[in-house]
Design an enzyme around this catalytic site. Sequence first.
Site, PDB file in Angstrom:
ATOM      1  N   ASP A  62      16.619  19.960   6.164  1.00 37.40           N
ATOM      2  CA  ASP A  62      15.704  21.039   5.757  1.00 37.40           C
ATOM      3  C   ASP A  62      15.330  21.003   4.276  1.00 37.40           C
ATOM      4  OD1 ASP A  62      15.049  22.209   8.183  1.00 37.40           O
ATOM      5  OD2 ASP A  62      16.967  23.283   8.259  1.00 37.40           O
TER       6      ASP A  62
ATOM      7  N   ASP B 273      11.183  21.586  14.374  1.00 35.82           N
ATOM      8  CA  ASP B 273      11.072  22.264  13.076  1.00 35.82           C
ATOM      9  C   ASP B 273      10.854  21.267  11.930  1.00 35.82           C
ATOM     10  OD1 ASP B 273      12.851  23.199  15.087  1.00 35.82           O
ATOM     11  OD2 ASP B 273      13.684  24.739  13.791  1.00 35.82           O
TER      12      ASP B 273
HETATM   13  N1  GLY Z   1      14.502  26.088  11.623  1.00 31.08           N
HETATM   14  C1  GLY Z   1      15.380  26.974  12.256  1.00 31.08           C
HETATM   15  C2  GLY Z   1      14.713  28.148  12.844  1.00 31.08           C
HETATM   16  O1  GLY Z   1      13.493  28.178  12.962  1.00 31.08           O
HETATM   17  O2  GLY Z   1      15.425  29.080  13.200  1.00 31.08           O
END
Ligand code: GLY
Length: 387
Positions: A100, A160
């Site tokens: 992330d 994501d």
């Molecule tokens: N990227 C983790 C979420 O959207 O909860």
Amino acid sequence: MYFEGKSQITDEEIKAALDFCTKQVLHYLPEFTYEYQNAYSVDNFYKPIKNVDWTNGFWTGEIWLSYEHTGDERLKDAAFIQIDDYLKRIEERVHVDHHDMGFLYSPSCVAGYKLAGNETGKKAALLAADNLMSRFHEVGEFIQAWGPMDSENEYRLIIDCLLNLPLLYWATNETGDNKYKDIADRHIHTALSNLIREDKSTWHTFFFNKETGAPDHGATQQGYRDGSAWARGQAWGVYGIALAYRYTKREEYIGIFKDVLGYFLSHLPSDLVPFWDFEFTDGADQPRDSSSAVIACCGMLEMAKYLPKAEADEYIAVARKILKSVYDNYAVRSHEESNGLVLHATYSNRSPYNRCNHYGVDECNSWGDYFYMEALTRLIKDWQLYW
Ligand code: GLY
């Protein structure tokens, strides 16, 4: 679909919404300068946390969007303090063994570099890009989301991650080194070849064979069940594919965008804000995820830039209708009601079929707040992306 006859958010309402958001951010800034808003609220109030989660960047991003809206120097000063902290975090490797890096470093450090020439932000974001690169597997050609790189159980990508990749395109742009862009291109190709199902819903996560790299199977982490469509996963797909098109200009991504968006829009309930999983619709006794609605709006507003006018106008109108519902029915109205911006989001909802922890259900979450502001900002100016 329920868009017929729905009204759109007006420019006056957008301005009023952004005025409130920036007042709210300024009001709570003293409490959240050396610390950050947690990923999710409890009873609609965020607690302060250190720079340790994947979500810190959204709060700094809200500060930058507020700075763009007001020009108030207190906001820039606070964001600069936080940028020093992001550099420390990546240099000392505090909770950065995951993918992330874009969520963390784009709306904070890349934003600070683009908006205010902050060189520390540039340095930190380049280190974060290198860290993201280190999670790429040649076998399978993807960036691993979570966990140790040699773990068979974590040999997977997640949808994501599409939002983490603009950091790599930015790094190529800054350094002139194509290695960042090449990895991003390859990850996108793998992701979009495997994540989209026949009905155009999406897998949240997808596993590969560690020895051969062959696609293995899809699974959910935060959705209701493996085969359902987790609302936020679908929304990350909408915005992530728009960004993939922005940076690659691969024509086939436009069709994929329309497919994934089509599923999202045609499964919305009547107030245009999804339940946390598309397994549920009107009448379900289940929480909403307002953050998915505003993420998808950002994706539509981004893709509208690249489409013929008639189609672009249609997407902008749909985004305005969704935002009208969020503004009327979900937005926070006072400092006393909450220290966030948008109510009724869901982070991680346990179901009988998933294995996720249960928290942040029917609460504010930091990316819902951030993308609400981003979507509104996109509608009132030619916004230069942090992504
Ligand atoms: N990227 C983790 C979420 O959207 O909860």
